[in-house]
Design a protein around this motif. Sequence first.
Motif, PDB file in Angstrom:
ATOM      1  N   LYS A  67      -9.518  -0.223   8.598  1.00 49.27           N
ATOM      2  CA  LYS A  67     -10.225   0.477   7.526  1.00 49.27           C
ATOM      3  C   LYS A  67     -11.731   0.314   7.725  1.00 49.27           C
ATOM      4  O   LYS A  67     -12.185  -0.723   8.187  1.00 49.27           O
ATOM      5  CB  LYS A  67      -9.809  -0.080   6.165  1.00 49.27           C
ATOM      6  CG  LYS A  67      -8.394   0.271   5.799  1.00 49.27           C
ATOM      7  CD  LYS A  67      -8.043  -0.263   4.438  1.00 49.27           C
ATOM      8  CE  LYS A  67      -6.626   0.081   4.115  1.00 49.27           C
ATOM      9  NZ  LYS A  67      -6.471   1.177   3.216  1.00 49.27           N
ATOM     10  N   HIS A  68     -12.460   1.345   7.387  1.00 49.14           N
ATOM     11  CA  HIS A  68     -13.926   1.334   7.468  1.00 49.14           C
ATOM     12  C   HIS A  68     -14.390   1.015   8.886  1.00 49.14           C
ATOM     13  O   HIS A  68     -15.265   0.188   9.106  1.00 49.14           O
ATOM     14  CB  HIS A  68     -14.527   0.349   6.458  1.00 49.14           C
ATOM     15  CG  HIS A  68     -13.998   0.539   5.067  1.00 49.14           C
ATOM     16  ND1 HIS A  68     -14.272   1.643   4.304  1.00 49.14           N
ATOM     17  CD2 HIS A  68     -13.167  -0.237   4.326  1.00 49.14           C
ATOM     18  CE1 HIS A  68     -13.650   1.538   3.146  1.00 49.14           C
ATOM     19  NE2 HIS A  68     -12.964   0.411   3.135  1.00 49.14           N
ATOM     20  N   LYS A  69     -13.772   1.683   9.858  1.00 49.75           N
ATOM     21  CA  LYS A  69     -14.016   1.394  11.279  1.00 49.75           C
ATOM     22  C   LYS A  69     -15.488   1.518  11.656  1.00 49.75           C
ATOM     23  O   LYS A  69     -16.004   0.714  12.421  1.00 49.75           O
ATOM     24  CB  LYS A  69     -13.150   2.308  12.146  1.00 49.75           C
ATOM     25  CG  LYS A  69     -13.019   1.843  13.562  1.00 49.75           C
ATOM     26  CD  LYS A  69     -11.955   2.631  14.292  1.00 49.75           C
ATOM     27  CE  LYS A  69     -11.558   1.918  15.554  1.00 49.75           C
ATOM     28  NZ  LYS A  69     -10.341   2.441  16.142  1.00 49.75           N
ATOM     29  N   ARG A 105       0.632   9.501   9.039  1.00 52.86           N
ATOM     30  CA  ARG A 105       0.923   9.499   7.602  1.00 52.86           C
ATOM     31  C   ARG A 105       2.254  10.184   7.285  1.00 52.86           C
ATOM     32  O   ARG A 105       2.791  10.008   6.218  1.00 52.86           O
ATOM     33  CB  ARG A 105      -0.202  10.204   6.831  1.00 52.86           C
ATOM     34  CG  ARG A 105      -1.499   9.457   6.904  1.00 52.86           C
ATOM     35  CD  ARG A 105      -1.448   8.281   5.993  1.00 52.86           C
ATOM     36  NE  ARG A 105      -2.675   7.509   6.127  1.00 52.86           N
ATOM     37  CZ  ARG A 105      -2.827   6.330   5.632  1.00 52.86           C
ATOM     38  NH1 ARG A 105      -1.848   5.749   4.989  1.00 52.86           N
ATOM     39  NH2 ARG A 105      -3.945   5.680   5.771  1.00 52.86           N
ATOM     40  N   THR A 157      -5.807  -8.328   9.753  1.00 48.61           N
ATOM     41  CA  THR A 157      -5.770  -7.117   8.933  1.00 48.61           C
ATOM     42  C   THR A 157      -5.280  -7.455   7.569  1.00 48.61           C
ATOM     43  O   THR A 157      -4.906  -6.702   6.787  1.00 48.61           O
ATOM     44  CB  THR A 157      -4.882  -6.044   9.585  1.00 48.61           C
ATOM     45  OG1 THR A 157      -3.581  -6.538   9.739  1.00 48.61           O
ATOM     46  CG2 THR A 157      -5.447  -5.620  10.926  1.00 48.61           C
ATOM     47  N   CYS A 192       3.500   1.297   3.576  1.00 51.97           N
ATOM     48  CA  CYS A 192       3.050   1.281   4.981  1.00 51.97           C
ATOM     49  C   CYS A 192       3.722   0.187   5.814  1.00 51.97           C
ATOM     50  O   CYS A 192       3.710   0.248   7.025  1.00 51.97           O
ATOM     51  CB  CYS A 192       1.534   1.152   5.064  1.00 51.97           C
ATOM     52  SG  CYS A 192       0.898  -0.514   4.865  1.00 51.97           S
ATOM     53  N   ASN A 243      -6.170   0.296  14.702  1.00 53.72           N
ATOM     54  CA  ASN A 243      -6.662   0.991  13.510  1.00 53.72           C
ATOM     55  C   ASN A 243      -7.159  -0.029  12.497  1.00 53.72           C
ATOM     56  O   ASN A 243      -6.571  -1.084  12.320  1.00 53.72           O
ATOM     57  CB  ASN A 243      -5.538   1.829  12.902  1.00 53.72           C
ATOM     58  CG  ASN A 243      -4.957   2.772  13.920  1.00 53.72           C
ATOM     59  OD1 ASN A 243      -5.671   3.466  14.626  1.00 53.72           O
ATOM     60  ND2 ASN A 243      -3.643   2.787  14.027  1.00 53.72           N
ATOM     61  N   TYR A 285     -17.276  -1.458  10.324  1.00 51.07           N
ATOM     62  CA  TYR A 285     -16.789  -2.630  11.054  1.00 51.07           C
ATOM     63  C   TYR A 285     -17.498  -2.766  12.403  1.00 51.07           C
ATOM     64  O   TYR A 285     -17.900  -3.858  12.801  1.00 51.07           O
ATOM     65  CB  TYR A 285     -15.282  -2.497  11.268  1.00 51.07           C
ATOM     66  CG  TYR A 285     -14.657  -3.567  12.119  1.00 51.07           C
ATOM     67  CD1 TYR A 285     -14.317  -4.798  11.574  1.00 51.07           C
ATOM     68  CD2 TYR A 285     -14.381  -3.354  13.466  1.00 51.07           C
ATOM     69  CE1 TYR A 285     -13.720  -5.780  12.343  1.00 51.07           C
ATOM     70  CE2 TYR A 285     -13.790  -4.325  14.241  1.00 51.07           C
ATOM     71  CZ  TYR A 285     -13.460  -5.537  13.679  1.00 51.07           C
ATOM     72  OH  TYR A 285     -12.875  -6.505  14.454  1.00 51.07           O
ATOM     73  N   TRP A 342       0.826  -1.221   0.000  1.00 59.15           N
ATOM     74  CA  TRP A 342       0.000   0.000   0.000  1.00 59.15           C
ATOM     75  C   TRP A 342       0.853   1.262   0.000  1.00 59.15           C
ATOM     76  O   TRP A 342       0.663   2.157   0.814  1.00 59.15           O
ATOM     77  CB  TRP A 342      -0.969   0.017   1.168  1.00 59.15           C
ATOM     78  CG  TRP A 342      -2.020  -1.044   1.091  1.00 59.15           C
ATOM     79  CD1 TRP A 342      -2.481  -1.661  -0.031  1.00 59.15           C
ATOM     80  CD2 TRP A 342      -2.728  -1.611   2.175  1.00 59.15           C
ATOM     81  NE1 TRP A 342      -3.428  -2.583   0.274  1.00 59.15           N
ATOM     82  CE2 TRP A 342      -3.605  -2.574   1.647  1.00 59.15           C
ATOM     83  CE3 TRP A 342      -2.713  -1.408   3.529  1.00 59.15           C
ATOM     84  CZ2 TRP A 342      -4.454  -3.319   2.424  1.00 59.15           C
ATOM     85  CZ3 TRP A 342      -3.554  -2.147   4.305  1.00 59.15           C
ATOM     86  CH2 TRP A 342      -4.423  -3.084   3.757  1.00 59.15           C
ATOM     87  N   ASN A 352       0.069   0.471   9.456  1.00 59.98           N
ATOM     88  CA  ASN A 352      -1.077   1.365   9.623  1.00 59.98           C
ATOM     89  C   ASN A 352      -2.085   0.878  10.650  1.00 59.98           C
ATOM     90  O   ASN A 352      -2.811   1.678  11.226  1.00 59.98           O
ATOM     91  CB  ASN A 352      -1.789   1.588   8.288  1.00 59.98           C
ATOM     92  CG  ASN A 352      -1.018   2.499   7.376  1.00 59.98           C
ATOM     93  OD1 ASN A 352      -0.029   3.110   7.778  1.00 59.98           O
ATOM     94  ND2 ASN A 352      -1.448   2.594   6.144  1.00 59.98           N
ATOM     95  N   PHE A 353      -2.158  -0.417  10.887  1.00 56.20           N
ATOM     96  CA  PHE A 353      -3.135  -0.948  11.825  1.00 56.20           C
ATOM     97  C   PHE A 353      -2.656  -0.878  13.277  1.00 56.20           C
ATOM     98  O   PHE A 353      -3.452  -0.969  14.195  1.00 56.20           O
ATOM     99  CB  PHE A 353      -3.494  -2.384  11.448  1.00 56.20           C
ATOM    100  CG  PHE A 353      -4.075  -2.477  10.065  1.00 56.20           C
ATOM    101  CD1 PHE A 353      -5.358  -2.034   9.811  1.00 56.20           C
ATOM    102  CD2 PHE A 353      -3.333  -2.982   9.016  1.00 56.20           C
ATOM    103  CE1 PHE A 353      -5.902  -2.094   8.536  1.00 56.20           C
ATOM    104  CE2 PHE A 353      -3.863  -3.055   7.740  1.00 56.20           C
ATOM    105  CZ  PHE A 353      -5.152  -2.610   7.498  1.00 56.20           C
TER     106      PHE A 353
END
Length: 108
Positions: free
Chosen positions: A90-92, A43, A108, A31, A88, A95, A28, A35-36
């Motif tokens: 995505k789309h928390k 960032r 993840t 990363c 962390n 989720y 990605w 990132n998680f």
Amino acid sequence: MDGFTVKPLDMSTWPDFCTLVERHNGIWGGCWCMNFHPEGAKRAESVAARREMKERRVRAGTTQSALVYDGADCVGWCQFGRTEELTNIKHKRAYGEGLERLPDWRIT
């Protein structure tokens, strides 16, 4: 699944993981699958800094990944861990929709 084996990500498999990640532009866009993790959400970190963060976690034994090998070649991986280790996602909002409590583990 003949020929495939699974090994944990640790310092003995770190070079194989690095080869796989670097082959895919750091995953990605650099990363390094950080990132998680709580500290990986920034960032502004450089790709090199993310690689160092991941290596520190591997050295400390605070990241879990299963590496998939086809013979001697590492061809894939899956990161998993306790929810508090991988805060962390995505789309928390989607989720968490309908959950009464967070699950114990995440992939993840």
